[in-house]
Every structure is written in structure tokens, then in C-alpha cells.
Write a protein that holds these residues in place. Structure first.
Motif, PDB file in Angstrom:
ATOM      1  N   PRO A 128      -3.761   2.676 -11.644  1.00  0.00           N
ATOM      2  CA  PRO A 128      -3.755   4.146 -11.587  1.00  0.00           C
ATOM      3  C   PRO A 128      -3.335   4.664 -10.218  1.00  0.00           C
ATOM      4  N   LEU A 129      -2.745   5.861 -10.218  1.00  0.00           N
ATOM      5  CA  LEU A 129      -2.395   6.539  -8.981  1.00  0.00           C
ATOM      6  C   LEU A 129      -3.675   6.808  -8.190  1.00  0.00           C
ATOM      7  N   GLY A 130      -3.587   6.630  -6.877  1.00  0.00           N
ATOM      8  CA  GLY A 130      -4.750   6.892  -6.033  1.00  0.00           C
ATOM      9  C   GLY A 130      -5.626   5.687  -5.795  1.00  0.00           C
ATOM     10  N   THR A 131      -5.189   4.505  -6.230  1.00  0.00           N
ATOM     11  CA  THR A 131      -5.952   3.291  -5.965  1.00  0.00           C
ATOM     12  C   THR A 131      -5.218   2.455  -4.920  1.00  0.00           C
ATOM     13  N   ALA A 132      -5.994   1.685  -4.169  1.00  0.00           N
ATOM     14  CA  ALA A 132      -5.435   0.825  -3.142  1.00  0.00           C
ATOM     15  C   ALA A 132      -6.483  -0.224  -2.796  1.00  0.00           C
ATOM     16  N   PHE A 133      -6.074  -1.211  -2.009  1.00  0.00           N
ATOM     17  CA  PHE A 133      -7.044  -2.192  -1.550  1.00  0.00           C
ATOM     18  C   PHE A 133      -6.674  -2.664  -0.153  1.00  0.00           C
ATOM     19  N   THR A 134      -7.659  -3.253   0.519  1.00  0.00           N
ATOM     20  CA  THR A 134      -7.483  -3.739   1.875  1.00  0.00           C
ATOM     21  C   THR A 134      -7.995  -5.162   1.969  1.00  0.00           C
ATOM     22  N   PHE A 135      -7.238  -6.004   2.665  1.00  0.00           N
ATOM     23  CA  PHE A 135      -7.697  -7.347   3.022  1.00  0.00           C
ATOM     24  C   PHE A 135      -7.911  -7.390   4.527  1.00  0.00           C
ATOM     25  N   ILE A 150       2.230 -13.201  -2.292  1.00  0.00           N
ATOM     26  CA  ILE A 150       1.827 -13.074  -0.894  1.00  0.00           C
ATOM     27  C   ILE A 150       0.681 -14.049  -0.651  1.00  0.00           C
ATOM     28  N   ASP A 151       0.855 -14.956   0.282  1.00  0.00           N
ATOM     29  CA  ASP A 151      -0.189 -15.912   0.657  1.00  0.00           C
ATOM     30  C   ASP A 151      -0.633 -15.568   2.074  1.00  0.00           C
ATOM     31  N   VAL A 152      -1.784 -14.917   2.197  1.00  0.00           N
ATOM     32  CA  VAL A 152      -2.214 -14.433   3.509  1.00  0.00           C
ATOM     33  C   VAL A 152      -2.492 -15.575   4.470  1.00  0.00           C
ATOM     34  N   ARG A 153      -2.867 -16.739   3.951  1.00  0.00           N
ATOM     35  CA  ARG A 153      -3.129 -17.879   4.836  1.00  0.00           C
ATOM     36  C   ARG A 153      -1.821 -18.455   5.369  1.00  0.00           C
ATOM     37  N   LYS A 154      -0.905 -18.772   4.467  1.00  0.00           N
ATOM     38  CA  LYS A 154       0.354 -19.377   4.889  1.00  0.00           C
ATOM     39  C   LYS A 154       1.182 -18.434   5.748  1.00  0.00           C
ATOM     40  N   MET A 155       1.066 -17.134   5.486  1.00  0.00           N
ATOM     41  CA  MET A 155       1.854 -16.159   6.236  1.00  0.00           C
ATOM     42  C   MET A 155       1.139 -15.659   7.491  1.00  0.00           C
ATOM     43  N   ASN A 156      -0.060 -16.179   7.739  1.00  0.00           N
ATOM     44  CA  ASN A 156      -0.821 -15.816   8.941  1.00  0.00           C
ATOM     45  C   ASN A 156      -1.107 -14.323   9.018  1.00  0.00           C
ATOM     46  N   ALA A 195      -2.805  -4.086   3.549  1.00  0.00           N
ATOM     47  CA  ALA A 195      -3.164  -2.973   2.673  1.00  0.00           C
ATOM     48  C   ALA A 195      -2.047  -2.767   1.661  1.00  0.00           C
ATOM     49  N   ALA A 196      -2.431  -2.402   0.442  1.00  0.00           N
ATOM     50  CA  ALA A 196      -1.433  -2.197  -0.616  1.00  0.00           C
ATOM     51  C   ALA A 196      -1.922  -1.155  -1.594  1.00  0.00           C
ATOM     52  N   SER A 197      -0.973  -0.492  -2.212  1.00  0.00           N
ATOM     53  CA  SER A 197      -1.273   0.476  -3.267  1.00  0.00           C
ATOM     54  C   SER A 197      -1.494  -0.240  -4.582  1.00  0.00           C
ATOM     55  N   GLY A 198      -2.285   0.395  -5.451  1.00  0.00           N
ATOM     56  CA  GLY A 198      -2.520  -0.171  -6.765  1.00  0.00           C
ATOM     57  C   GLY A 198      -1.612   0.378  -7.842  1.00  0.00           C
ATOM     58  N   HIS A 199      -0.893   1.462  -7.538  1.00  0.00           N
ATOM     59  CA  HIS A 199      -0.162   2.166  -8.598  1.00  0.00           C
ATOM     60  C   HIS A 199       1.314   1.786  -8.695  1.00  0.00           C
ATOM     61  N   SER A 203       1.014 -15.875  19.507  1.00  0.00           N
ATOM     62  CA  SER A 203       0.699 -14.820  20.472  1.00  0.00           C
ATOM     63  C   SER A 203      -0.771 -14.429  20.297  1.00  0.00           C
ATOM     64  N   PRO A 204      -1.317 -13.660  21.220  1.00  0.00           N
ATOM     65  CA  PRO A 204      -2.702 -13.195  21.057  1.00  0.00           C
ATOM     66  C   PRO A 204      -2.850 -12.034  20.083  1.00  0.00           C
ATOM     67  N   ALA A 205      -1.734 -11.525  19.562  1.00  0.00           N
ATOM     68  CA  ALA A 205      -1.776 -10.360  18.675  1.00  0.00           C
ATOM     69  C   ALA A 205      -2.190 -10.756  17.270  1.00  0.00           C
ATOM     70  N   LYS A 206      -2.533  -9.743  16.470  1.00  0.00           N
ATOM     71  CA  LYS A 206      -2.863  -9.918  15.060  1.00  0.00           C
ATOM     72  C   LYS A 206      -1.778  -9.261  14.208  1.00  0.00           C
ATOM     73  N   LEU A 207      -1.714  -9.679  12.942  1.00  0.00           N
ATOM     74  CA  LEU A 207      -0.657  -9.206  12.038  1.00  0.00           C
ATOM     75  C   LEU A 207      -1.255  -8.357  10.922  1.00  0.00           C
ATOM     76  N   LEU A 208      -0.764  -7.113  10.820  1.00  0.00           N
ATOM     77  CA  LEU A 208      -1.136  -6.187   9.752  1.00  0.00           C
ATOM     78  C   LEU A 208       0.093  -5.929   8.894  1.00  0.00           C
ATOM     79  N   VAL A 209      -0.032  -6.139   7.591  1.00  0.00           N
ATOM     80  CA  VAL A 209       1.098  -6.016   6.669  1.00  0.00           C
ATOM     81  C   VAL A 209       0.875  -4.867   5.698  1.00  0.00           C
ATOM     82  N   ASP A 210       1.906  -4.043   5.551  1.00  0.00           N
ATOM     83  CA  ASP A 210       1.946  -3.017   4.505  1.00  0.00           C
ATOM     84  C   ASP A 210       2.629  -3.648   3.297  1.00  0.00           C
ATOM     85  N   ALA A 211       1.830  -3.947   2.275  1.00  0.00           N
ATOM     86  CA  ALA A 211       2.355  -4.598   1.065  1.00  0.00           C
ATOM     87  C   ALA A 211       2.435  -3.629  -0.101  1.00  0.00           C
ATOM     88  N   ALA A 212       2.510  -2.334   0.204  1.00  0.00           N
ATOM     89  CA  ALA A 212       2.520  -1.331  -0.862  1.00  0.00           C
ATOM     90  C   ALA A 212       3.670  -1.544  -1.831  1.00  0.00           C
TER      91      ALA A 212
END
Length: 308
Positions: A135-142, A114-120, A125-129, A97-106
Motif C-alpha cells: 500500500p501507498l504510505g508504507t516503508a521500512f528501515t534496516f 539486495i544482500d545487506v551483508r555482502k554489500m556491506n 530504507a525502502a518504500s513498500g508501494h 573507510s571509517p564511514a558507514k553506508l546508507l542505501v536508498d532502495a526505494a
């Protein structure tokens, strides 16, 4: 930090007239930014239902995609039931489809690969804690390089990089990092990830979670919201007949020294599907849980469930 990550991605990517497909299992980190975007930018959303255990049928996502759909937003795993979604199949549907995929991996990051290439996956975004043990309050974004220029900055300010520009730099990651970063938190998250990589302690949380669910399932007055024939995180959500979830949590902590989460878990929509309008009692297992912890939890819940 996790809600900030989704605000960056959702507000930065979506414009007036866009359509989003999301699901009934989502956390308020997704639902509330989408509600704001509906009010402020006329961004429409279709919410795909889940089954009684929190699983999403990928074909329901396929059917919900419209010509104006710009984004599919889905949690890799439900934070209420632990139901792990089939991201590979969902990614294949989005790819066509023309849409994009955003995943909550918290919930899943640190528990399942999680393989971002194979899973398209275009954005994640995911939490670090949680599973990462940071630590609580950390996260990251791909953000994949193919969509990076389409995500406008949420915050504007100093970056210590390309200071001569009147606007935020185009280059990543500075495009989305105004101001000083949480360097102590980032260092703590890095230390946790390095420890996980080098430590030989076996993670038994998944088999222990499966065992806990099976042992609780046979208790009187206890309903375990889990389908043992499918894959779950090491999370067990239960409802005890005659008890409010918050009361169960209070008794578990005060009488048995067991800490759980009770209520709606910031994911209000799923509770209609799982028939738990007051919420659930959620027992979450981690790398440091052992067999005696499971035995204690079963004994404690047995006493509560039989004390009507």
C-alpha cells in the motif's frame, strides 16, 4: 513514510562537523534532510556527479571520502533513469573507510535482490508501494546492530514497551517507533510480500522495459536516457523534442489511457547531467504489464513525436 525513514536515519546518525558523501542522482528524501542538517548542525556534504545516464563511478565515491566522512548515502537505482548502481563495489570501498553506508532502495526493492551483508550496507530504507506492491504510505528501515545505538530517536513518545522509562527504550525496533503504527498498511505490505513469494506469475517487466527502450530509441525526435549495455530498472525516461514533459503526460493519459510521470521526479540534481532541464517523461513497468501495453505505448509516443 519513506521521507520519515531518511529523517530518522540522517538526523539520528549525523552530528555537527560530520561530513557526508552523496550523489547527483538522489531523491529529495535525502537531499532535503541533508540541506536542513547543513543549516542546523553544520553537516557538510560532497555530491558525487553521475554520467549522462545516471550511473555513479565508485572511484568518485572513493575520492570524495575525507577523514571526517561519517556516512555515504546513495540510491541503489535512479528513480529518473533506472540506472542500477554497483553496490557491491561501493560497499567494498566504504568497508575500507571509517564511514558507514546508507542505501536508498526505494526503487530497487522488489525488482533486484539486495544482500545487506555482502554489500556491506549499514542502513537501508525502502518504500513498500513500488516493487514490493504494498500500500501507498508504507516503508521500512534496516539498521545493522553494529550502528543501532548510534542512531538517536527522531520521535519520542509512547511505545507500549518499557513504559517505566522516562526516555525511549534502547532496544530495537521500539527505539524508533513512538505512537501507534500503521497496522493496516503493515498488514497490506505483508500480504503483498507473501503474494509475491507464492505467486507463479512471471515478472517480465525488465525484458519489456528493455524492449520498450529499444523501440523508442529509433523514433524521430525521441531521446531515450538509457545505456542498454548496463543494468537498469524497468524504467524508461524519454525527452521528446518540441514537447514539455507535462504536456506529453497529459496527452498520453487523455488520448491513450496511459499514465506516466513527468517532470523532475523529486530528483532535481540529475537533470543537469542528463541534459533534461525541464525533466523527462518516465514510463515505469511492473509485474502486470504485458506485450500489448508496450505496443500501445510505442504507438502513442510515435504519434506524439511526429506531431510537431
Amino acid at each position: 513514510m519513506e521521507p520519515m525513514r531518511f529523517n530518522i536515519l540522517l538526523q539520528g546518525f549525523l552530528s555537527s562537523g560530520d561530513h557526508v558523501v552523496t550523489t547527483q542522482i538522489e531523491h529529495n528524501s535525502v537531499l532535503r534532510p541533508l540541506a536542513w542538517l547543513k543549516q542546523s548542525r553544520n553537516v557538510a556534504s560532497t555530491i558525487v556527479p553521475c554520467d549522462q545516464f545516471g550511473f555513479i563511478d565508485p572511484d568518485e565515491i572513493r575520492r570524495a571520502i575525507q577523514p571526517q566522512t561519517r556516512l555515504i548515502v546513495i540510491s541503489h537505482a535512479s528513480n529518473v533513469t533506472g540506472a542500477l548502481q554497483d553496490l557491491s563495489m561501493i560497499g567494498a570501498i566504504v568497508r575500507d573507510s571509517p564511514a558507514k553506508l546508507l542505501v536508498d532502495a526505494a526503487q530497487s526493492f522488489g525488482h533486484f535482490p539486495i544482500d545487506v551483508r555482502k554489500m556491506n550496507i549499514d542502513m537501508l530504507a525502502a518504500s513498500g508501494h513500488k516493487g514490493a506492491l504494498g500500500p501507498l504510505g508504507t516503508a521500512f528501515t534496516f539498521i545493522d546492530s553494529t550502528v543501532g545505538s548510534e542512531v538517536a530517536p527522531l520521535l519520542h513518545g509512547g511505545t507500549g514497551n518499557q513504559s517505566e522509562l522516562p526516555t525511549m527504550p534502547q532496544s530495537m525496533p521500539w527505539r524508533h517507533e513512538a505512537g501507534n503504527l500503521n497496522v493496516p498498511g503493515i498488514a497490506g505490505l505483508m500480504a503483498a510480500l507473501q503474494w509475491r513469494k507464492s505467486n507463479s506469475i512471471a515478472d517480465q517487466s525488465t525484458p519489456l522495459g528493455n524492449q520498450l527502450a529499444e523501440r523508442l530509441r529509433v523514433l524521430p525526435n525521441v531521446r531515450v536516457i538509457r545505456d542498454q549495455s548496463r543494468t537498469h530498472l524497468p524504467v524508461v525516461s524519454i525527452v521528446i523534442e518540441g514537447w514539455e514533459p507535462t504536456d506529453v503526460a497529459s496527452v498520453l493519459e487523455s488520448n491513450f489511457g496511459i499514465q506516466v510521470r513527468a517532470g523532475l521526479h523529486c530528483a532535481p540534481r540529475i537533470h543537469k547531467a542528463i541534459d533534461a532541464p525541464q525533466g523527462t517523461v518516465r514510463l515505469s513497468l511492473g509485474r502486470f504489464n504485458t506485450q500489448p501495453h508496450i505496443d500501445l505505448a510505442v504507438e502513442a509516443i510515435t504519434q506524439i513525436a511526429t506531431c510537431q
